[in-house]
Design an enzyme around this catalytic site. Structure first.
Site, PDB file in Angstrom:
ATOM      1  N   ASP A 199      -1.079   6.874   3.501  1.00 35.79           N
ATOM      2  CA  ASP A 199      -0.718   7.214   2.143  1.00 35.79           C
ATOM      3  C   ASP A 199      -1.018   5.969   1.333  1.00 35.79           C
ATOM      4  OD1 ASP A 199       0.373   9.404   0.484  1.00 35.79           O
ATOM      5  OD2 ASP A 199       1.670   7.787  -0.188  1.00 35.79           O
ATOM      6  N   LYS A 222     -16.084  -3.446   1.014  1.00 33.61           N
ATOM      7  CA  LYS A 222     -14.777  -2.910   0.632  1.00 33.61           C
ATOM      8  C   LYS A 222     -13.830  -2.930   1.834  1.00 33.61           C
ATOM      9  CE  LYS A 222     -12.250   0.971  -1.286  1.00 33.61           C
ATOM     10  NZ  LYS A 222     -12.213   2.368  -1.701  1.00 33.61           N
TER      11      LYS A 222
END
Ligand code: IMP
Length: 208
Positions: free
Chosen positions: A83, A187
């Site tokens: 999450d 990233k």
């Protein structure tokens, strides 16, 4: 790929991990980090019959556990879920756990990102961060959670085509570019999810 394929894979002792998400951007990042380590990464889209999961936790960790535990309980298998979200300090850390639904779940990010830029006009505090909590669950085991963040700033204009979601307006000062201007490797090397996944990987390897 259905439930049965996963059971067969588990019998042949291939390391199958179900990522309790259908977000293609996230699944791609999990795959690019876990498949080189020998894991077969499945998504919720590969799992037939999984009822909708209600993410009603108030923290990233709570929501990550809710999602992974739902898959474990329903299919009786090991699962991981992340999450994650964006906290903008000038917005009182919103959208936070509401990042996916903020301004509407199906609202294009080009619009959401423009709203952020508009509301940030004249704002001197541009600090923000991505947060990621990854939960690991397995039948009969206590959930384990790995959390990490990446400190960033809100950019002045959207830039870049890579990544997903808020990435075009998230400026990463050490690289002098937005998250959407980074390659996947760049990233993953600094991101909230990359760092949390590496914690998970280290723990999975230790547990072997
Ligand atoms: P979740 O699927 O409920 O965890 O929602 C996470 C949401 O946070 C995504 O839909 C994006 O809006 C945002 N988010 C999380 N990580 C990233 C990222 O790496 N780039 C861009 N947006 C992200």
């Amino acid at each position: 790929m259905l439930y049965w394929d996963i059971i067969i894979n588990m019998k042949t002792e291939e390391k199958v991990i179900v990522v309790a998400s259908t977000n293609q951007g996230k699944i791609r990042e999990f795959r690019s980090m876990l498949e080189p380590e020998g894991y077969i990464v499945k998504s919720l889209a590969d799992m037939e019959g999984m009822p909708e999961i209600i993410e009603n936790g108030t923290t990233f960790s709570e929501n990550a556990v809710i999602k992974a535990q739902s898959v474990t309980d329903y299919f009786g298998i090991e699962a991981i879920s992340d999450d994650s979200g964006l906290e903008i300090d000038a917005f009182g850390r919103e959208p936070g756990v509401h990042s996916a639904r903020w301004l509407g779940h199906d609202t294009p990010y080009s619009y959401k990102n423009q709203v952020i830029l508009d509301r940030m006009k004249g704002e001197t505090n541009r600090t923000c961060r991505y947060v990621c909590a990854i939960a690991w669950t397995a039948p009969g085991k206590q959930p384990v959670v790995f959390e990490d963040t990446v400190e960033c700033e809100i950019a002045y204009e959207p830039k870049g085509e890579n990544g997903f979601g808020y990435d075009p307006v998230i400026w990463y000062p050490p690289f002098g570019k937005t998250m959407a201007e980074m390659s996947d490797e760049e990233k993953n090397s600094i991101s909230h999810r990359g760092k949390a996944i590496r914690k998970l990987e280290a723990w999975l390897n230790e547990k072997k």
